[in-house]
Design an enzyme around this catalytic site. Sequence first.
Site, PDB file in Angstrom:
ATOM      1  N   ASP A  12       0.814  -1.222   0.000  1.00  0.00           N
ATOM      2  CA  ASP A  12       0.000   0.000   0.000  1.00  0.00           C
ATOM      3  C   ASP A  12       0.847   1.271   0.000  1.00  0.00           C
ATOM      4  O   ASP A  12       0.442   2.308   0.545  1.00  0.00           O
ATOM      5  CB  ASP A  12      -0.970   0.013   1.196  1.00  0.00           C
ATOM      6  CG  ASP A  12      -1.874  -1.193   1.204  1.00  0.00           C
ATOM      7  OD1 ASP A  12      -2.217  -1.674   0.103  1.00  0.00           O
ATOM      8  OD2 ASP A  12      -2.239  -1.668   2.287  1.00  0.00           O
ATOM      9  N   LYS A  15       1.763   2.138  -5.018  1.00  0.00           N
ATOM     10  CA  LYS A  15       2.353   1.587  -6.248  1.00  0.00           C
ATOM     11  C   LYS A  15       1.459   1.852  -7.455  1.00  0.00           C
ATOM     12  O   LYS A  15       1.937   2.213  -8.522  1.00  0.00           O
ATOM     13  CB  LYS A  15       2.568   0.069  -6.098  1.00  0.00           C
ATOM     14  CG  LYS A  15       3.543  -0.295  -4.985  1.00  0.00           C
ATOM     15  CD  LYS A  15       3.658  -1.792  -4.815  1.00  0.00           C
ATOM     16  CE  LYS A  15       2.404  -2.466  -4.305  1.00  0.00           C
ATOM     17  NZ  LYS A  15       2.017  -2.115  -2.924  1.00  0.00           N
ATOM     18  N   GLY A  39      -4.529  -4.416  -3.785  1.00  0.00           N
ATOM     19  CA  GLY A  39      -5.527  -3.398  -4.135  1.00  0.00           C
ATOM     20  C   GLY A  39      -4.767  -2.142  -4.493  1.00  0.00           C
ATOM     21  O   GLY A  39      -4.149  -1.533  -3.632  1.00  0.00           O
ATOM     22  N   HIS A  40      -4.739  -1.800  -5.775  1.00  0.00           N
ATOM     23  CA  HIS A  40      -3.951  -0.662  -6.249  1.00  0.00           C
ATOM     24  C   HIS A  40      -4.905   0.445  -6.717  1.00  0.00           C
ATOM     25  O   HIS A  40      -5.687   0.243  -7.642  1.00  0.00           O
ATOM     26  CB  HIS A  40      -3.020  -1.090  -7.396  1.00  0.00           C
ATOM     27  CG  HIS A  40      -1.988  -2.099  -6.953  1.00  0.00           C
ATOM     28  ND1 HIS A  40      -1.050  -2.624  -7.786  1.00  0.00           N
ATOM     29  CD2 HIS A  40      -1.759  -2.666  -5.735  1.00  0.00           C
ATOM     30  CE1 HIS A  40      -0.275  -3.467  -7.108  1.00  0.00           C
ATOM     31  NE2 HIS A  40      -0.698  -3.520  -5.868  1.00  0.00           N
ATOM     32  N   THR A 128      -5.904 -11.513   3.784  1.00  0.00           N
ATOM     33  CA  THR A 128      -7.023 -10.862   3.099  1.00  0.00           C
ATOM     34  C   THR A 128      -8.177 -11.846   2.885  1.00  0.00           C
ATOM     35  O   THR A 128      -9.225 -11.449   2.386  1.00  0.00           O
ATOM     36  CB  THR A 128      -6.567 -10.323   1.730  1.00  0.00           C
ATOM     37  OG1 THR A 128      -6.064 -11.433   0.967  1.00  0.00           O
ATOM     38  CG2 THR A 128      -5.487  -9.266   1.871  1.00  0.00           C
ATOM     39  N   GLN A 222       2.043  -6.080  -3.066  1.00  0.00           N
ATOM     40  CA  GLN A 222       2.476  -6.163  -1.660  1.00  0.00           C
ATOM     41  C   GLN A 222       3.779  -5.352  -1.502  1.00  0.00           C
ATOM     42  O   GLN A 222       3.996  -4.434  -2.261  1.00  0.00           O
ATOM     43  CB  GLN A 222       2.652  -7.620  -1.225  1.00  0.00           C
ATOM     44  CG  GLN A 222       1.358  -8.402  -1.091  1.00  0.00           C
ATOM     45  CD  GLN A 222       0.837  -8.939  -2.405  1.00  0.00           C
ATOM     46  OE1 GLN A 222       1.545  -9.574  -3.160  1.00  0.00           O
ATOM     47  NE2 GLN A 222      -0.434  -8.709  -2.702  1.00  0.00           N
TER      48      GLN A 222
HETATM   49  P1  GDP Z   1      -0.827   0.287  -3.549  1.00  0.00           P
HETATM   50  O1  GDP Z   1      -1.415  -0.993  -3.071  1.00  0.00           O
HETATM   51  O2  GDP Z   1       0.641   0.369  -3.270  1.00  0.00           O
HETATM   52  O3  GDP Z   1      -1.136   0.597  -4.979  1.00  0.00           O
HETATM   53  O4  GDP Z   1      -1.491   1.440  -2.662  1.00  0.00           O
HETATM   54  P2  GDP Z   1      -3.064   1.576  -2.269  1.00  0.00           P
HETATM   55  O5  GDP Z   1      -3.803   2.045  -3.460  1.00  0.00           O
HETATM   56  O6  GDP Z   1      -3.542   0.357  -1.595  1.00  0.00           O
HETATM   57  O7  GDP Z   1      -2.961   2.683  -1.132  1.00  0.00           O
HETATM   58  C1  GDP Z   1      -2.415   3.928  -1.380  1.00  0.00           C
HETATM   59  C2  GDP Z   1      -3.458   4.980  -1.072  1.00  0.00           C
HETATM   60  O8  GDP Z   1      -2.847   6.258  -1.044  1.00  0.00           O
HETATM   61  C3  GDP Z   1      -4.541   5.085  -2.137  1.00  0.00           C
HETATM   62  O9  GDP Z   1      -5.729   5.489  -1.512  1.00  0.00           O
HETATM   63  C4  GDP Z   1      -4.036   6.176  -3.056  1.00  0.00           C
HETATM   64  O10 GDP Z   1      -5.065   6.840  -3.765  1.00  0.00           O
HETATM   65  C5  GDP Z   1      -3.407   7.082  -2.059  1.00  0.00           C
HETATM   66  N1  GDP Z   1      -2.281   7.890  -2.526  1.00  0.00           N
HETATM   67  C6  GDP Z   1      -1.222   7.541  -3.294  1.00  0.00           C
HETATM   68  N2  GDP Z   1      -0.328   8.534  -3.338  1.00  0.00           N
HETATM   69  C7  GDP Z   1      -0.814   9.526  -2.561  1.00  0.00           C
HETATM   70  C8  GDP Z   1      -0.332  10.802  -2.144  1.00  0.00           C
HETATM   71  O11 GDP Z   1       0.767  11.222  -2.488  1.00  0.00           O
HETATM   72  N3  GDP Z   1      -1.140  11.524  -1.318  1.00  0.00           N
HETATM   73  C9  GDP Z   1      -2.364  11.089  -0.907  1.00  0.00           C
HETATM   74  N4  GDP Z   1      -3.103  11.875  -0.137  1.00  0.00           N
HETATM   75  N5  GDP Z   1      -2.837   9.894  -1.259  1.00  0.00           N
HETATM   76  C10 GDP Z   1      -2.066   9.122  -2.052  1.00  0.00           C
HETATM   77  P1  IMO Z   2      -0.898  -4.242  -2.197  1.00  0.00           P
HETATM   78  O1  IMO Z   2      -0.417  -4.823  -3.515  1.00  0.00           O
HETATM   79  C1  IMO Z   2      -1.016  -4.591   2.144  1.00  0.00           C
HETATM   80  C2  IMO Z   2      -1.075  -8.613   3.819  1.00  0.00           C
HETATM   81  C3  IMO Z   2      -2.332  -9.040   4.553  1.00  0.00           C
HETATM   82  C4  IMO Z   2      -1.723  -9.964   5.602  1.00  0.00           C
HETATM   83  C5  IMO Z   2      -0.612 -10.658   4.815  1.00  0.00           C
HETATM   84  C6  IMO Z   2      -0.996 -12.022   4.257  1.00  0.00           C
HETATM   85  O2  IMO Z   2      -2.199  -3.539  -2.295  1.00  0.00           O
HETATM   86  O3  IMO Z   2       0.188  -3.459  -1.553  1.00  0.00           O
HETATM   87  P2  IMO Z   2      -2.520 -12.769   2.202  1.00  0.00           P
HETATM   88  O4  IMO Z   2      -3.972 -12.553   1.940  1.00  0.00           O
HETATM   89  O5  IMO Z   2      -1.618 -12.236   1.140  1.00  0.00           O
HETATM   90  O6  IMO Z   2      -2.179 -14.191   2.555  1.00  0.00           O
HETATM   91  O7  IMO Z   2      -2.226 -11.925   3.567  1.00  0.00           O
HETATM   92  O8  IMO Z   2      -0.281  -9.783   3.748  1.00  0.00           O
HETATM   93  N1  IMO Z   2      -1.289  -8.144   2.426  1.00  0.00           N
HETATM   94  C7  IMO Z   2      -1.223  -6.859   2.076  1.00  0.00           C
HETATM   95  N2  IMO Z   2      -1.059  -5.745   2.819  1.00  0.00           N
HETATM   96  N3  IMO Z   2      -1.114  -4.491   0.797  1.00  0.00           N
HETATM   97  C8  IMO Z   2      -1.253  -5.598   0.035  1.00  0.00           C
HETATM   98  O9  IMO Z   2      -1.212  -5.563  -1.309  1.00  0.00           O
HETATM   99  C9  IMO Z   2      -1.360  -6.849   0.672  1.00  0.00           C
HETATM  100  N4  IMO Z   2      -1.527  -8.114   0.234  1.00  0.00           N
HETATM  101  C10 IMO Z   2      -1.478  -8.900   1.325  1.00  0.00           C
HETATM  102  O10 IMO Z   2      -2.979  -7.937   5.136  1.00  0.00           O
HETATM  103  O11 IMO Z   2      -1.123  -9.200   6.614  1.00  0.00           O
HETATM  104 MG    MG Z   3      -2.912  -1.675  -1.815  1.00  0.00          MG
END
Ligand code: GDP
Ligand code: IMO
Ligand code: MG
Length: 421
Positions: A12, A15, A39-40, A128, A222
């Site tokens: 998270d 990416k 979840g991206h 998850t 991840q």
């Molecule tokens: P990922 O799994 O690495 O793609 O990240 P996620 O989408 O799960 O979580 C990142 C969160 O931060 C999302 O809600 C994005 O929309 C948000 N986000 C990414 N970059 C920024 C930033 O620079 N500022 C803010 N406020 N939100 C951001």
């Molecule tokens: P993105 O790509 C954050 C975490 C779960 C748990 C552990 C194992 O959005 O960054 P799993 O279901 O993979 O067996 O869970 O890994 N986890 C993540 N945490 N971002 C993710 O993906 C994750 N994918 C799995 O919360 O701690």
């Molecule tokens: Mg994510």
Amino acid sequence: MNTLLVGAQWGDEGKGKIVDVLTEQHDAVVRAQGGNNAGHTVWVGPRKYVLHLVPSGILRPDCLCLIGHGTVIDPLALAGEIKALHRRGINTKGRLFISDRAHLVMPYHRVLDLGREAAAKGKKIGTTGRGIGPTYNDKASRVGLRAGDLLDADHLTASIRARVKEVNVLAKHHGWDTVHSPRIIIDYCAAGRFLAPYITDTALKINTLTARGKKILFEGAQGTLLDIDCGTYPYVTSSNTTAAGLCTGSGLPPNRVDKIIGALKAYTSRVGEGPFPTEAPDLADLLHALGREFGATTGRPRRCGWLDAVLLRYAVAINGIDEFAITNLDGLDTLPVINIATAYRLRGKTLTAPPAAIEDLYACQPVYQTCEGWQSDTTKIRSFNQLPPNARAYLRALEQILGVNIKTISVGPRREQTFHT
Ligand code: GDP
Ligand code: IMO
Ligand code: MG
């Protein structure tokens, strides 16, 4: 030019957003590990997209998207994700390719995942619940089904029947829900018909694209500390989330990698259980009150804390990170003081790298370097020099501590809230 983008923390890091920004300069985006546990989030104008298995490049009309053999695919979830994109006017035909060798997440994998978590009580991982671990388990045990199996309905039917029989013996033994093959066969045959036009040998396709000089971006899922080998085991996911995992999971030869970018959040977050030395509940409360840091896949509130340079230096070392993209700098906008952990204290000793034993990591006390906050809004800033002096000092301090330059800075979720140094 092949670029790898890896998460440097516990996932998270933003990416999806960084991939979306970088995709402007790439011809293809590849997912190589993980499944719909990812979840991206990507914003395009006023529209929010959360991608779980489809690469974030799908939102740029000219970009090819490949889901490599190192991923695990829930075909029902993937078909649903593709259909949802179609409903929003995004074309996937001729642009999306799914590896015939990627393993399939089956309904019994979710049962096993949830059953094990429930049985683990105080020791649960906080997965998850998407069946990721049991699917990789079957892959390593050589009893898995693969995307290519979806192409032959008779073979698929026989394989499902045989495997369900075995799995139900185990489920009954543990008192977990059993699964029924007729329903699975109907659902998976239907998903197979829908996904068939996308299924191919993606490793060969990547090879051909590379030979033609196309620019490919490999989208990590991840983060480094969730890596099955290098992460905070057993509180990890079941794939290699590091740079090397993007090669094995896609078929990209290691000597074809040109650049490795680490995605880094300006603070740290973690979803699920496990050690988190710099966890700071006050920071989590502040971010949650702003509506930030809720999981993109499960909606769970993320645990939050300060940047941890001990773990980040480890991420630099094992990924070979050439440069960083930092996101969510604006999350720190209101703070008077910001901490960066530069070392740990453990039973009278100073550590500069994380210990392997999870009990030791739980016992580590962070040693903080303190930076003055900037206490002003950065979300409208569009260049490094416009940043408040204390924000620039924070970023420079970080570069110094990590020994890697920060080349991309993100101050909001949208494409335009990004600049390069
Ligand atoms: P990922 O799994 O690495 O793609 O990240 P996620 O989408 O799960 O979580 C990142 C969160 O931060 C999302 O809600 C994005 O929309 C948000 N986000 C990414 N970059 C920024 C930033 O620079 N500022 C803010 N406020 N939100 C951001
Ligand atoms: P993105 O790509 C954050 C975490 C779960 C748990 C552990 C194992 O959005 O960054 P799993 O279901 O993979 O067996 O869970 O890994 N986890 C993540 N945490 N971002 C993710 O993906 C994750 N994918 C799995 O919360 O701690
Ligand atoms: Mg994510």
